[in-house]
Design a protein around this motif. Structure first.
Motif, PDB file in Angstrom:
ATOM      1  N   GLN A 235       0.826  -1.204   0.000  1.00 23.47           N
ATOM      2  CA  GLN A 235       0.000   0.000   0.000  1.00 23.47           C
ATOM      3  C   GLN A 235       0.858   1.250   0.000  1.00 23.47           C
ATOM      4  OE1 GLN A 235      -3.383   0.143  -0.314  1.00 23.47           O
ATOM      5  NE2 GLN A 235      -2.979   2.319  -0.627  1.00 23.47           N
ATOM      6  N   ASP A 236       1.989   1.201   0.723  1.00 22.46           N
ATOM      7  CA  ASP A 236       2.885   2.352   0.750  1.00 22.46           C
ATOM      8  C   ASP A 236       3.337   2.702  -0.663  1.00 22.46           C
ATOM      9  OD1 ASP A 236       2.881   2.534   3.591  1.00 22.46           O
ATOM     10  OD2 ASP A 236       4.280   0.852   3.657  1.00 22.46           O
TER      11      ASP A 236
ATOM     12  N   ALA B 139       3.054   5.817  -5.849  1.00 19.73           N
ATOM     13  CA  ALA B 139       2.825   5.799  -7.289  1.00 19.73           C
ATOM     14  C   ALA B 139       1.656   6.701  -7.667  1.00 19.73           C
ATOM     15  CB  ALA B 139       2.566   4.365  -7.754  1.00 19.73           C
ATOM     16  N   ARG B 140       0.618   6.779  -6.811  1.00 15.30           N
ATOM     17  CA  ARG B 140      -0.544   7.615  -7.105  1.00 15.30           C
ATOM     18  C   ARG B 140      -0.315   9.075  -6.730  1.00 15.30           C
ATOM     19  NH1 ARG B 140      -3.404   3.754  -4.099  1.00 15.30           N
ATOM     20  NH2 ARG B 140      -3.705   5.370  -2.532  1.00 15.30           N
ATOM     21  N   GLY B 141       0.818   9.328  -6.040  1.00 13.98           N
ATOM     22  CA  GLY B 141       1.073  10.689  -5.590  1.00 13.98           C
ATOM     23  C   GLY B 141       0.158  11.087  -4.459  1.00 13.98           C
ATOM     24  N   ALA B 142      -0.148  10.138  -3.577  1.00 14.14           N
ATOM     25  CA  ALA B 142      -1.034  10.421  -2.442  1.00 14.14           C
ATOM     26  C   ALA B 142      -0.480  11.583  -1.624  1.00 14.14           C
ATOM     27  CB  ALA B 142      -1.172   9.165  -1.575  1.00 14.14           C
ATOM     28  N   LYS B 143      -1.406  12.423  -1.136  1.00 15.86           N
ATOM     29  CA  LYS B 143      -1.017  13.654  -0.462  1.00 15.86           C
ATOM     30  C   LYS B 143      -0.778  13.423   1.025  1.00 15.86           C
ATOM     31  CE  LYS B 143      -1.572  16.069  -4.233  1.00 15.86           C
ATOM     32  NZ  LYS B 143      -0.411  16.609  -4.967  1.00 15.86           N
TER      33      LYS B 143
ATOM     34  N   ASP C  74       4.930   5.963  10.819  1.00 13.20           N
ATOM     35  CA  ASP C  74       5.034   4.784   9.962  1.00 13.20           C
ATOM     36  C   ASP C  74       4.014   4.789   8.835  1.00 13.20           C
ATOM     37  OD1 ASP C  74       7.131   3.837  11.442  1.00 13.20           O
ATOM     38  OD2 ASP C  74       5.920   2.458  12.656  1.00 13.20           O
ATOM     39  N   GLN C  75       2.901   5.486   9.037  1.00  9.84           N
ATOM     40  CA  GLN C  75       1.855   5.501   8.013  1.00  9.84           C
ATOM     41  C   GLN C  75       2.164   6.487   6.873  1.00  9.84           C
ATOM     42  OE1 GLN C  75       0.957   5.320  11.479  1.00  9.84           O
ATOM     43  NE2 GLN C  75       0.932   3.135  10.911  1.00  9.84           N
ATOM     44  N   ASN C  76       2.894   7.563   7.159  1.00 12.30           N
ATOM     45  CA  ASN C  76       3.132   8.559   6.097  1.00 12.30           C
ATOM     46  C   ASN C  76       4.602   8.718   5.727  1.00 12.30           C
ATOM     47  OD1 ASN C  76       4.332  10.207   8.094  1.00 12.30           O
ATOM     48  ND2 ASN C  76       2.430  11.337   8.468  1.00 12.30           N
ATOM     49  N   ARG C  77       5.478   7.910   6.320  1.00 11.24           N
ATOM     50  CA  ARG C  77       6.922   8.062   6.098  1.00 11.24           C
ATOM     51  C   ARG C  77       7.295   7.979   4.621  1.00 11.24           C
ATOM     52  NH1 ARG C  77      10.458   7.374   9.927  1.00 11.24           N
ATOM     53  NH2 ARG C  77       8.900   6.205  11.142  1.00 11.24           N
TER      54      ARG C  77
ATOM     55  N   ASN D  26      15.062   3.882   5.554  1.00 15.53           N
ATOM     56  CA  ASN D  26      14.083   2.902   6.014  1.00 15.53           C
ATOM     57  C   ASN D  26      12.683   3.182   5.483  1.00 15.53           C
ATOM     58  OD1 ASN D  26      15.940   1.369   7.486  1.00 15.53           O
ATOM     59  ND2 ASN D  26      15.848   2.813   9.184  1.00 15.53           N
ATOM     60  N   ALA D  27      12.550   4.229   4.654  1.00 10.39           N
ATOM     61  CA  ALA D  27      11.249   4.515   4.042  1.00 10.39           C
ATOM     62  C   ALA D  27      11.131   3.915   2.659  1.00 10.39           C
ATOM     63  CB  ALA D  27      11.034   6.027   3.959  1.00 10.39           C
ATOM     64  N   ILE D  28      12.188   3.340   2.146  1.00 12.03           N
ATOM     65  CA  ILE D  28      12.171   2.844   0.772  1.00 12.03           C
ATOM     66  C   ILE D  28      11.614   1.428   0.744  1.00 12.03           C
ATOM     67  CG2 ILE D  28      13.607   2.189  -1.194  1.00 12.03           C
ATOM     68  CD1 ILE D  28      15.473   4.453  -0.432  1.00 12.03           C
TER      69      ILE D  28
END
Length: 266
Positions: A20-21, A26-30, A74-77, A108-110
């Protein structure tokens, strides 16, 4: 602009994150918060010029970095890391930088490097910023769970045409082990080693040894946190030409900080 080379193999195993991350990236989520950048110059004291600008996170009105970083979780990193790249490149292009821009990233965000890198490539193409003028910095203090995996990420960045840097070298967990796995283009010596280096013999010995080591491996050295003419002069005598710190300029919010000619010394 060069064509992007092949990316990691399909079975490349990530350290963290979920599909999901990657879909969000990929969608450019804000993000649900705003931020911007201040830029601090990195200078070559021998040539008396600016060679790069480090992009430093700030709040939307110039607030301290902590006001932004405290909202990263962790949800938006992953989205934050991607947004940082795009915004830093856009800001550098808007300010008309001819020099490099140095961007901190969160290793660690990749999750899927092919998506993470694609976002950066698209931003560079959109804003007309050369790939070889983009430097990706990672702080040595980041606790990297898997050193070889992280080294492979940095190698992929170099294959794409970006430069790489280890920030705060000498302050964190990775140290020489990270350097043995991967040789970046640049090492930035931590400011705690630079502070009063003109008066501290142990720090002088460490800095000289790092300069010799990096010279042997063809790695450029930047001294961070230079605040006094005495620190600058010792570093120049020790073979460090690239410096960054308040002696030259403080970070300027969404602008370019002027550097007084006297800051370069003799």
């Amino acid at each position: 602009m060069r064509t992007r080379p092949s990316v990691f193999p399909i079975d490349f195993i990530p350290l963290a994150g979920t599909p999901q991350d990657c879909e969000d990236c990929a969608r450019g989520a804000k993000l649900d918060f705003q931020f911007d950048y201040a830029y601090q110059p990195i200078v070559d004291v021998s040539r008396r010029i600016i060679v790069a600008h480090e992009a430093l996170v700030r709040g939307p009105q110039g607030e301290a970095a902590s006001t932004v970083l405290n909202q990263v979780n962790d949800q938006n990193r992953y989205r934050f890391d991607q947004a940082c790249r795009v915004k830093a490149i856009k800001g550098a292009a808007r300010l008309g930088f001819k020099e490099s821009v140095s961007i901190n990233f969160l290793p660690n965000a990749i999750y899927k490097p092919e998506i993470c890198i694609r976002t950066t490539l698209e931003a560079a193409r959109t804003h007309g910023f050369p790939l070889d003028k983009i430097i990706f910095e990672v702080t040595e203090g980041e606790r990297i769970e898997d050193g070889p995996w992280f080294a492979e990420i940095l190698r992929e960045y170099k294959r794409c045409g970006f430069k790489t840097a280890i920030d705060d070298f000498g302050a964190g967990y990775a140290g020489l082990k990270l350097l043995s796995d991967f040789q970046p283009d640049i090492i930035k010596i931590d400011m705690d080693l630079i502070r009063h280096v003109d008066r501290k013999r142990a720090r002088q010995a460490i800095v000289r040894s790092l300069v010799d080591l990096c010279r042997e491996m063809s790695i450029e050295v930047v001294a961070e946190g230079v605040e006094t003419p005495e620190e600058r002069d010792f570093l120049r005598d020790a073979g460090v030409d690239l410096m960054q710190g308040y002696l030259f300029a403080k970070p300027a919010f969404m602008s370019v900080a002027p550097i007084p000619e006297s800051a370069f010394g003799w």
